[in-house]
Structure formats: structure tokens, C-alpha cells
Design a protein around this motif. Structure first.
Motif, PDB file in Angstrom:
ATOM      1  N   UNK A 138     -17.991 -19.407   8.979  1.00  0.00           N
ATOM      2  CA  UNK A 138     -17.592 -20.360   7.948  1.00  0.00           C
ATOM      3  C   UNK A 138     -18.021 -19.907   6.548  1.00  0.00           C
ATOM      4  N   UNK A 139     -17.205 -20.248   5.568  1.00  0.00           N
ATOM      5  CA  UNK A 139     -17.506 -19.882   4.181  1.00  0.00           C
ATOM      6  C   UNK A 139     -18.842 -20.474   3.754  1.00  0.00           C
ATOM      7  N   UNK A 140     -19.121 -21.701   4.187  1.00  0.00           N
ATOM      8  CA  UNK A 140     -20.378 -22.342   3.773  1.00  0.00           C
ATOM      9  C   UNK A 140     -21.580 -21.531   4.254  1.00  0.00           C
ATOM     10  N   UNK A 141     -21.479 -20.906   5.436  1.00  0.00           N
ATOM     11  CA  UNK A 141     -22.597 -20.114   5.958  1.00  0.00           C
ATOM     12  C   UNK A 141     -22.847 -18.893   5.072  1.00  0.00           C
ATOM     13  N   UNK A 142     -21.779 -18.266   4.616  1.00  0.00           N
ATOM     14  CA  UNK A 142     -21.919 -17.110   3.723  1.00  0.00           C
ATOM     15  C   UNK A 142     -22.491 -17.563   2.388  1.00  0.00           C
ATOM     16  N   UNK A 143     -21.965 -18.662   1.849  1.00  0.00           N
ATOM     17  CA  UNK A 143     -22.446 -19.164   0.557  1.00  0.00           C
ATOM     18  C   UNK A 143     -23.932 -19.484   0.604  1.00  0.00           C
ATOM     19  N   UNK A 144     -24.357 -20.188   1.639  1.00  0.00           N
ATOM     20  CA  UNK A 144     -25.780 -20.543   1.765  1.00  0.00           C
ATOM     21  C   UNK A 144     -26.652 -19.310   1.925  1.00  0.00           C
ATOM     22  N   UNK A 145     -26.163 -18.341   2.674  1.00  0.00           N
ATOM     23  CA  UNK A 145     -26.924 -17.109   2.873  1.00  0.00           C
ATOM     24  C   UNK A 145     -27.037 -16.342   1.559  1.00  0.00           C
ATOM     25  N   UNK A 146     -25.965 -16.289   0.800  1.00  0.00           N
ATOM     26  CA  UNK A 146     -25.994 -15.630  -0.515  1.00  0.00           C
ATOM     27  C   UNK A 146     -27.024 -16.310  -1.405  1.00  0.00           C
ATOM     28  N   UNK A 147     -26.989 -17.627  -1.461  1.00  0.00           N
ATOM     29  CA  UNK A 147     -27.923 -18.370  -2.315  1.00  0.00           C
ATOM     30  C   UNK A 147     -29.374 -18.165  -1.892  1.00  0.00           C
ATOM     31  N   UNK A 148     -29.612 -18.036  -0.588  1.00  0.00           N
ATOM     32  CA  UNK A 148     -30.968 -17.912  -0.067  1.00  0.00           C
ATOM     33  C   UNK A 148     -31.490 -16.475  -0.121  1.00  0.00           C
ATOM     34  N   UNK A 149     -30.637 -15.503   0.139  1.00  0.00           N
ATOM     35  CA  UNK A 149     -31.093 -14.127   0.341  1.00  0.00           C
ATOM     36  C   UNK A 149     -31.098 -13.252  -0.902  1.00  0.00           C
ATOM     37  N   UNK A 150     -30.230 -13.504  -1.842  1.00  0.00           N
ATOM     38  CA  UNK A 150     -30.150 -12.625  -3.005  1.00  0.00           C
ATOM     39  C   UNK A 150     -31.121 -13.081  -4.077  1.00  0.00           C
ATOM     40  N   UNK A 151     -31.848 -12.123  -4.630  1.00  0.00           N
ATOM     41  CA  UNK A 151     -32.863 -12.430  -5.638  1.00  0.00           C
ATOM     42  C   UNK A 151     -32.255 -13.012  -6.904  1.00  0.00           C
ATOM     43  N   UNK A 152     -31.094 -12.529  -7.274  1.00  0.00           N
ATOM     44  CA  UNK A 152     -30.413 -13.070  -8.452  1.00  0.00           C
ATOM     45  C   UNK A 152     -29.011 -13.506  -8.040  1.00  0.00           C
ATOM     46  N   UNK A 153     -28.457 -14.491  -8.719  1.00  0.00           N
ATOM     47  CA  UNK A 153     -27.116 -14.953  -8.366  1.00  0.00           C
ATOM     48  C   UNK A 153     -26.095 -13.819  -8.505  1.00  0.00           C
TER      49      UNK A 153
END
Length: 66
Positions: free
Chosen positions: A17-32
């Protein structure tokens, strides 16, 4: 030249799901990630990091060696 991937494209490619990728991006990447309009653009190294994080959380199966 760097080929960017959107969160939606990555979700379709991985079958999650797109939401899973979005949440992972927000959590895992140091900068947006970079943005183009409303789209989050992931560089190749960020795509790898997000994919690894999805595997670590059980959203993707572990890779099987041939």
C-alpha cells in the motif's frame, strides 16, 4: 543522471500500500525527500533504504537466494 521514483510508483512496484511506503519514508529518511508538487521523489539510494525498511518490518518478504 538520477532517476527518481515517487512513493506511488514504488508502492506499485513492490506490491504494498502507498500509505506503508509513505510512513516508511517519513520514519526512515533523515531528511524529507525532494518534492515536485504533491509528489515525494525518492533518489535511488533512498528507494533501497525504504525497501530494506519495509522488509525489516515484514511488509515485504525477505529475498530468497537462488
Amino acid at each position: 543522471m538520477i532517476d527518481f521514483c515517487t512513493t506511488g510508483n514504488l508502492a506499485r512496484r513492490l506490491g504494498v500500500p502507498v500509505w506503508a511506503v509513505r510512513r516508511t519514508v517519513d520514519r526512515e529518511l533523515a531528511k524529507p525527500p525532494q518534492r515536485a508538487g504533491g509528489y515525494r521523489l525518492l533518489a535511488p539510494d533512498e528507494v533501497i533504504r525504504v525497501e530494506e525498511a519495509l522488509r525489516a518490518t515484514g511488509r515485504l518478504p525477505l529475498r530468497v537466494a537462488n
